[in-house]
Write a protein that holds these residues in place. Structure first.
Motif, short mmCIF file in Angstrom:
data_model
loop_
_atom_site.label_atom_id
_atom_site.label_comp_id
_atom_site.label_asym_id
_atom_site.label_seq_id
_atom_site.Cartn_x
_atom_site.Cartn_y
_atom_site.Cartn_z
N ALA A 142 0.83 -1.21 0.00
CA ALA A 142 0.00 0.00 0.00
C ALA A 142 0.87 1.26 0.00
CB ALA A 142 -0.93 0.00 1.21
N VAL A 143 1.95 1.24 0.76
CA VAL A 143 2.86 2.38 0.80
C VAL A 143 3.42 2.66 -0.58
CG1 VAL A 143 5.13 3.12 1.61
CG2 VAL A 143 3.47 2.22 3.24
N ASN A 144 3.78 1.63 -1.29
CA ASN A 144 4.36 1.81 -2.63
C ASN A 144 3.35 2.32 -3.64
OD1 ASN A 144 6.89 0.91 -1.79
ND2 ASN A 144 6.43 -1.22 -2.24
N LEU A 145 2.07 2.07 -3.43
CA LEU A 145 1.03 2.52 -4.35
C LEU A 145 0.55 3.94 -4.05
CD1 LEU A 145 -1.17 -0.72 -4.50
CD2 LEU A 145 0.07 0.30 -6.42
N SER A 146 0.68 4.38 -2.81
CA SER A 146 0.07 5.64 -2.38
C SER A 146 0.91 6.84 -2.80
CB SER A 146 -0.10 5.63 -0.86
OG SER A 146 -0.73 6.80 -0.43
N PRO A 147 0.27 7.95 -3.23
CA PRO A 147 1.02 9.14 -3.63
C PRO A 147 1.93 9.70 -2.53
CG PRO A 147 -1.26 9.33 -4.32
CD PRO A 147 -1.17 8.12 -3.44
N LYS A 148 1.39 9.74 -1.31
CA LYS A 148 2.19 10.21 -0.18
C LYS A 148 1.60 9.60 1.08
CE LYS A 148 4.11 14.19 2.10
NZ LYS A 148 3.90 15.61 2.44
N PRO A 149 2.10 8.45 1.49
CA PRO A 149 1.34 7.58 2.40
C PRO A 149 1.62 7.78 3.88
CG PRO A 149 3.24 6.43 1.55
CD PRO A 149 3.30 7.80 0.96
N SER A 150 1.41 8.97 4.38
CA SER A 150 1.75 9.20 5.78
C SER A 150 0.96 8.29 6.72
CB SER A 150 1.52 10.67 6.15
OG SER A 150 0.18 11.03 5.96
N GLN A 151 -0.35 8.12 6.45
CA GLN A 151 -1.14 7.27 7.34
C GLN A 151 -0.73 5.81 7.25
OE1 GLN A 151 -2.81 8.74 9.48
NE2 GLN A 151 -2.96 10.76 8.56
N LEU A 152 -0.36 5.38 6.06
CA LEU A 152 0.09 4.00 5.89
C LEU A 152 1.43 3.77 6.57
CD1 LEU A 152 -0.98 3.62 2.18
CD2 LEU A 152 -1.99 2.43 4.13
N ILE A 212 7.85 10.00 8.04
CA ILE A 212 6.72 10.94 8.06
C ILE A 212 7.19 12.33 8.48
CG2 ILE A 212 4.48 11.45 9.09
CD1 ILE A 212 4.18 8.42 9.59
N LEU A 213 7.98 12.38 9.53
CA LEU A 213 8.39 13.67 10.09
C LEU A 213 9.33 14.44 9.19
CD1 LEU A 213 8.75 12.54 13.81
CD2 LEU A 213 7.02 14.10 12.88
N ARG A 214 10.04 13.75 8.32
CA ARG A 214 10.91 14.46 7.37
C ARG A 214 10.07 15.33 6.43
NH1 ARG A 214 14.15 9.69 7.31
NH2 ARG A 214 13.06 8.89 5.45
N ASP A 215 8.90 14.82 6.03
CA ASP A 215 8.02 15.59 5.15
C ASP A 215 7.06 16.49 5.92
OD1 ASP A 215 9.12 14.47 2.87
OD2 ASP A 215 7.67 12.84 2.80
N SER A 216 6.64 16.03 7.09
CA SER A 216 5.64 16.75 7.88
C SER A 216 6.10 16.84 9.33
CB SER A 216 4.28 16.04 7.81
OG SER A 216 3.83 15.97 6.48
N PRO A 217 6.98 17.79 9.64
CA PRO A 217 7.54 17.87 11.00
C PRO A 217 6.51 18.18 12.07
CG PRO A 217 8.20 19.76 9.68
CD PRO A 217 7.56 18.81 8.74
N LYS A 218 5.31 18.63 11.66
CA LYS A 218 4.26 18.93 12.64
C LYS A 218 3.23 17.81 12.73
CE LYS A 218 4.61 23.94 12.19
NZ LYS A 218 3.88 25.21 11.88
N ASN A 219 3.56 16.65 12.24
CA ASN A 219 2.64 15.52 12.30
C ASN A 219 2.55 15.02 13.74
OD1 ASN A 219 1.47 12.92 12.22
ND2 ASN A 219 2.09 12.65 10.10
N VAL A 220 1.47 15.36 14.39
CA VAL A 220 1.30 15.04 15.81
C VAL A 220 1.30 13.53 16.03
CG1 VAL A 220 -0.31 15.19 17.75
CG2 VAL A 220 0.14 17.20 16.34
N SER A 221 0.67 12.80 15.12
CA SER A 221 0.60 11.35 15.28
C SER A 221 1.98 10.72 15.27
CB SER A 221 -0.26 10.75 14.18
OG SER A 221 -1.56 11.26 14.24
N ALA A 222 2.83 11.15 14.32
CA ALA A 222 4.18 10.60 14.24
C ALA A 222 5.00 10.98 15.47
CB ALA A 222 4.87 11.07 12.96
N LEU A 223 4.85 12.22 15.94
CA LEU A 223 5.56 12.65 17.15
C LEU A 223 5.13 11.80 18.35
CD1 LEU A 223 5.30 16.51 16.63
CD2 LEU A 223 7.44 15.22 16.76
#
Length: 716
Positions: free
Chosen positions: A523-533, A557-568
Motif C-alpha cells: 500500500a505504501v508503494n502505491l500511495s502518492p504520499k502515504p503518511s497514514q500508511l 513521516i516527520l521528514r516531510d511533515s515535521p508537525k505531524n502530531v501522530s508521528a511525534l
C-alpha cells in the motif's frame, strides 16, 4: 425514480411570463437598510438532497419548519455544490471559492489555508460577533475552518453526560457526531448571549451515515431512516428559528438554510456520496429569508451555486464583495432587479484518487448541460434529463469539447491556493473518518500536477460496495467475510490501496504481523504520499517489538511533515519503550505545542513525568488534561496512580472510584483501589477488589499481581 426538480405548472407560458410569475416578490419595505445592521444565521444541513425537502416537491411532510421558512423567503430551485464532500464544500460556502481555488480537496488530509478569506473574517472587523456550532469531526477546528470565529464550538461531548456518551457509542460504534438536539442547545445558548449584530453558523450532521434517528422520528418514518433524520433535523432548525423570535431579532436577521452536498441513495449505484459526481450528491436546497426591510418571497429557477451564498450575505449587509470571491450576489435576482442568471459551475471529486488510486472526477455545468471529465467522459442535458441517465457524449461531441475547453480555461486562469497539510490524522481521527464511510485519508495531499489518472470511479462502484462490505466485516471482526470481500476486490481492482490497507487490518486481527507488514508495504508503494500508511506500518513494527525499526517509519513521516502530531506521539511511545522517558516527555510536549487537545499526548506526558519522579508536575498535567477528556477512564486511573505515589490516599481513592464508575471491570483501576484500601487499613474491601480482578482477568499481568497481593493480604 422521483425527479429532483419540481415540474413547471405553467408549461405553455412564455419565458417572460414565467420570470414575472416566479420572481416578482412581494416587497415588504424598501431595499435600503436603516436602523441596526442585520444579523446573519447560516444553517447547513449535511448530506441533504433538495428533492427530500417539502418546498422542493417532496410530499412526506418531513420538513414543516423549512417549508414555512420557504413561504416567507426565496427558494432557489437549482442550487449546486462544488464538491460532494463536507469540509471542501463548507470551505466553498464560507469563502466563495471552489475547491480547486481554496485548495481544500478532501476530508482529513487538507487544512484551510490562512490565506483564504472567509465570511466571518470579513464580518468580525465590522463589529459582528461570530459563532459556529459544528456537529461532526470532519469540521473539527484542526482543519482550519475556525478562522474568523470568536467561538468555534466543535466540542462534541461538551454537553453530554457520561451515560449519553455510552449510549451514543452504542448507536454509532464511537462518538462521531453531535445530534440535532444538542446542536440546537449549543447554538441557542450562544445566541442567547450574543451581542448584535451577530453571524452564527450552525451545522447539522444527522442525515449523514450512520443513520440513527431517535424517537418519535424513527417511528414516524420507520421505512426510510434518511427521511427520519431530515425530519429530526427540521424539528431543531425550527426551534432555532423560534429562538430568534424569543431574542427579538428574527425580523432583522438574514436566514439562510442550505446543504453542503446530497446523498446518492443508490442513484447510479452510489449508496452514499464522495465517490461519483452526479446531481444526486450535488443538488442541494437553498432557502433565504431576507431581513424585513428588504424582504421578498418567491422562487428562482436559475442555476445558482454554493459559492454565491457569501457574496449574497455581504450584499444584503451592504459590504463590498472581495475580488477573490468567485461567486456573485443573488440579491438583485431575488428582488427582481436582474434578469435570468447565466452562471457556470465547476465541481470536482478527488477522493477516488486520494483514497483508492483511481481517476479524479471534474465537471462543468452551463446552459442546462453538465459535462463530467473522467476516463470515459459523460455529457447530460440535465434540464431534460434530471436523473442523468442518458449520456449524450456521442450525440453532441462539439458541445462536450466546448465545455471541456471552458472548464480547463477556468482551471488555468484561477487564483490557486494549494495547500499540503502538516497535520495528518491520529489513529482515532482516521477511525472516525472510516466510521463515517470515508477512507480515512490514506493518501496525503499532493500538488495538483500529481493528481494522476487511474480507473474510472464510474466503473468501480461495485468495488466501492465491496470495500464497504469488507470494512464492515473488519470492524465486526468477521475474518472470513472480510477475506472473501477482499479477494473479490483483488480480482476486480488489484492495485487498490484500500485492498492492502484493509487486508493488513485483517492480518493484525489474526496476529499475523509479518503478513500485515507485507500488505502495508504494498500500500505504501502505491500511495502518492502515504503518511497514514507509514503510521500503520510503524504500529506493526511496534507490535513485533522492533521499536527501533518503528522509529524509522515515523521518521519518514516527520521528514516531510515535521508537525505531524501522530508521528511525534508514536516516536514518543517508542522512546518510552526503549527506556528514554526524558526524550518521550520532550516529544509529547512538542506534539502538544502543535495540538493542545491531543489527549493521549497529555496523558502520556503525565505518565512520563511520573516515571521521571516529577510527581507534582505529573499530577498537574493530568488534572489539566481532564478539560479535554473529563470521562477518560485511562486518564483518571493514571491520575489516581500519581496521587497514590504522592500518598494522597483520599484523592487516589476518588480517582479510582470515578474510573470504575464508567468501567467497572478495569483491572488496573481495581488494583489501584485495592492498594489504596490497603493503605487505609480497609483490608476486607481490598481483598474484594483483588478477588474481582481474579474473576475478570486471571491470566493478565494485573491478574498475577492481584494474586500475589491477595496471598499477602490473606497471610497478614
Amino acid at each position: 425514480m422521483t425527479s429532483r426538480r419540481p415540474m413547471n405548472v405553467f408549461p405553455g407560458a412564455s419565458w417572460l411570463i414565467m420570470v414575472l410569475l416566479v420572481l416578482n416578490g412581494h416587497a415588504e419595505g424598501t431595499s435600503g437598510m436603516s436602523g441596526p445592521a442585520p444579523n446573519v444565521l447560516l444553517v447547513t444541513m449535511d448530506t441533504t438532497r433538495a428533492d427530500r425537502i417539502g418546498c422542493y416537491g417532496y410530499e412526506r411532510g418531513t420538513t414543516p419548519a423549512l417549508d414555512a421558512l420557504a413561504r416567507e423567503g426565496v427558494v432557489f430551485e437549482q442550487c449546486f455544490s462544488q464538491v460532494p464532500i463536507t469540509l471542501p464544500s463548507h470551505t466553498s460556502i464560507l469563502s466563495s471559492r471552489t475547491p480547486a481555488s481554496h485548495g481544500v480537496r478532501d476530508n482529513g488530509i487538507f487544512t484551510v489555508p490562512q490565506s483564504v478569506l472567509t465570511l466571518p473574517e470579513i464580518l468580525k472587523p465590522r463589529g459582528y460577533a461570530t459563532g459556529a456550532v459544528v456537529a461532526s469531526f470532519v469540521l473539527d477546528s484542526r482543519f482550519g475552518l475556525q478562522q474568523g470565529f470568536d467561538t468555534y464550538n466543535d466540542a462534541y461531548t461538551e454537553d453530554w453526560t457520561e451515560e449519553e456518551i455510552q449510549q451514543r457509542r452504542i448507536y454509532a460504534g464511537m462518538i462521531l457526531e453531535r445530534k440535532a438536539d444538542l446542536v440546537y442547545q449549543a447554538a441557542s445558548a450562544w445566541l442567547a448571549s450574543a451581542p448584535e449584530p451577530f453571524f452564527l453558523w450552525t451545522h447539522f450532521f444527522d442525515p449523514h451515515q450512520p443513520l440513527n434517528p431517535p424517537q418519535p422520528w424513527l417511528g414516524n418514518f420507520f421505512d426510510d431512516l434518511y427521511d427520519a433524520e431530515i425530519a429530526f433535523t427540521d424539528e431543531y432548525i425550527g426551534q432555532l428559528l423560534a429562538a430568534l423570535k424569543v431574542k427579538g431579532v428574527a425580523e432583522n436577521t438574514l436566514i439562510i438554510v442550505t446543504g453542503d452536498h446530497g446523498e446518492g441513495l443508490d442513484d447510479h449505484g452510489e449508496p452514499t456520496h464522495a465517490m461519483l459526481l452526479y446531481d444526486s450528491t450535488l443538488h442541494v436546497p437553498l432557502i433565504m429569508r431576507l431581513p424585513k426591510a428588504q424582504r421578498v418571497t418567491g422562487r428562482v429557477p436559475d442555476m445558482v451555486r454554493s459559492i454565491d451564498i457569501a457574496p449574497t450575505v455581504l450584499d444584503v449587509l451592504g459590504v463590498d464583495i472581495p475580488p477573490d470571491f468567485e461567486g456573485v450576489s443573488l440579491l438583485p435576482r431575488m428582488q427582481g432587479k436582474a434578469g435570468p442568471l447565466a452562471l457556470t459551475n465547476y465541481h470536482e471529486n478527488l477522493l477516488p484518487h486520494f483514497s483508492f488510486g483511481w481517476s479524479t472526477l471534474r465537471g462543468w455545468r452551463a446552459d442546462g448541460w453538465v459535462w463530467i471529465e473522467a476516463p470515459s467522459p459523460l455529457l447530460y442535458h440535465y434540464e431534460e434529463d434530471p436523473e442523468e441517465v442518458r449520456d449524450l457524449i456521442r450525440a453532441y461531441p462539439g458541445r462536450a469539447a466546448r465545455m471541456r475547453k471552458d472548464m480547463h480555461a477556468y482551471l488555468a486562469g484561477m487564483n490557486r491556493a494549494f495547500h499540503e497539510t502538516d497535520m495528518p490524522l491520529d489513529p482515532e481521527a482516521v477511525a472516525a473518518l472510516e466510521a463515517l464511510g470515508y477512507a480515512g485519508g490514506v493518501a496525503s495531499a499532493v500538488p495538483e500536477k500529481a493528481y494522476g489518472k487511474g480507473a474510472d470511479p464510474n466503473a468501480r462502484v461495485s468495488v466501492q460496495a465491496a470495500i464497504s462490505v469488507a470494512r464492515h466485516a473488519v470492524e465486526q471482526g468477521d475474518v472470513s467475510m472480510a477475506l472473501a470481500s477482499l479477494s473479490e476486490i483483488e480480482a476486480m481492482d488489484p492495485g487498490n490501496i484500500q485492498l492492502y490497507a484493509l487486508r493488513a487490518k485483517v492480518h493484525l486481527q489474526r496476529g499475523a504481523f509479518e503478513e500485515a507488514a507485507k500488505d502495508l508495504d504494498r500500500a505504501v508503494n502505491l500511495s502518492p504520499k502515504p503518511s497514514q500508511l507509514l503510521l500503520a506500518r510503524g504500529h506493526v513494527a511496534m507490535g513485533m517489538g522492533d521499536f527501533t525499526k518503528a522509529r524509522e517509519f515515523f521518521d519518514r513521516i516527520l521528514r516531510d511533515s515535521p508537525k505531524n502530531v501522530s508521528a511525534l506521539y508514536q516516536q514518543a511511545l517508542c522512546s518510552s519503550r526503549l527506556g528514554d522517558h526524558e526524550a518521550a516527555a520532550d516529544l509529547y510536549k512538542t506534539a502538544l505545542a502543535i495540538d493542545p487537545s491531543h489527549i493521549d499526548s497529555r496523558i502520556n506526558l503525565g505518565i512520563a513525568l511520573a516515571r521521571l519522579k516529577r510527581l507534582d508536575q505529573a499530577r498537574d498535567t493530568l488534572e489539566r488534561a481532564r478539560r479535554w477528556a473529563p470521562y477518560s477512564a485511562r486518564l483518571i486511573y493514571n491520575l489516581g496512580t500519581v496521587r497514590y505515589h504522592l500518598k494522597d490516599w483520599s484523592g487516589a481513592r476518588d480517582a479510582f472510584s470515578l474510573a470504575l464508575r464508567s468501567h467497572p471491570d478495569y483491572p488496573e483501576a481495581l488494583l489501584g483501589m485495592a492498594a489504596v484500601l490497603h493503605e487505609l487499613d480497609e483490608q476486607d474491601a481490598a481483598v474484594e477488589q483483588l478477588k474481582r480482578i481474579q474473576q475478570i482477568a486471571p491470566q493478565s499481568k494485573t491478574g498475577k499481581q492481584a494474586r500475589s497481593l491477595l496471598a499477602q493480604c490473606i497471610s497478614e
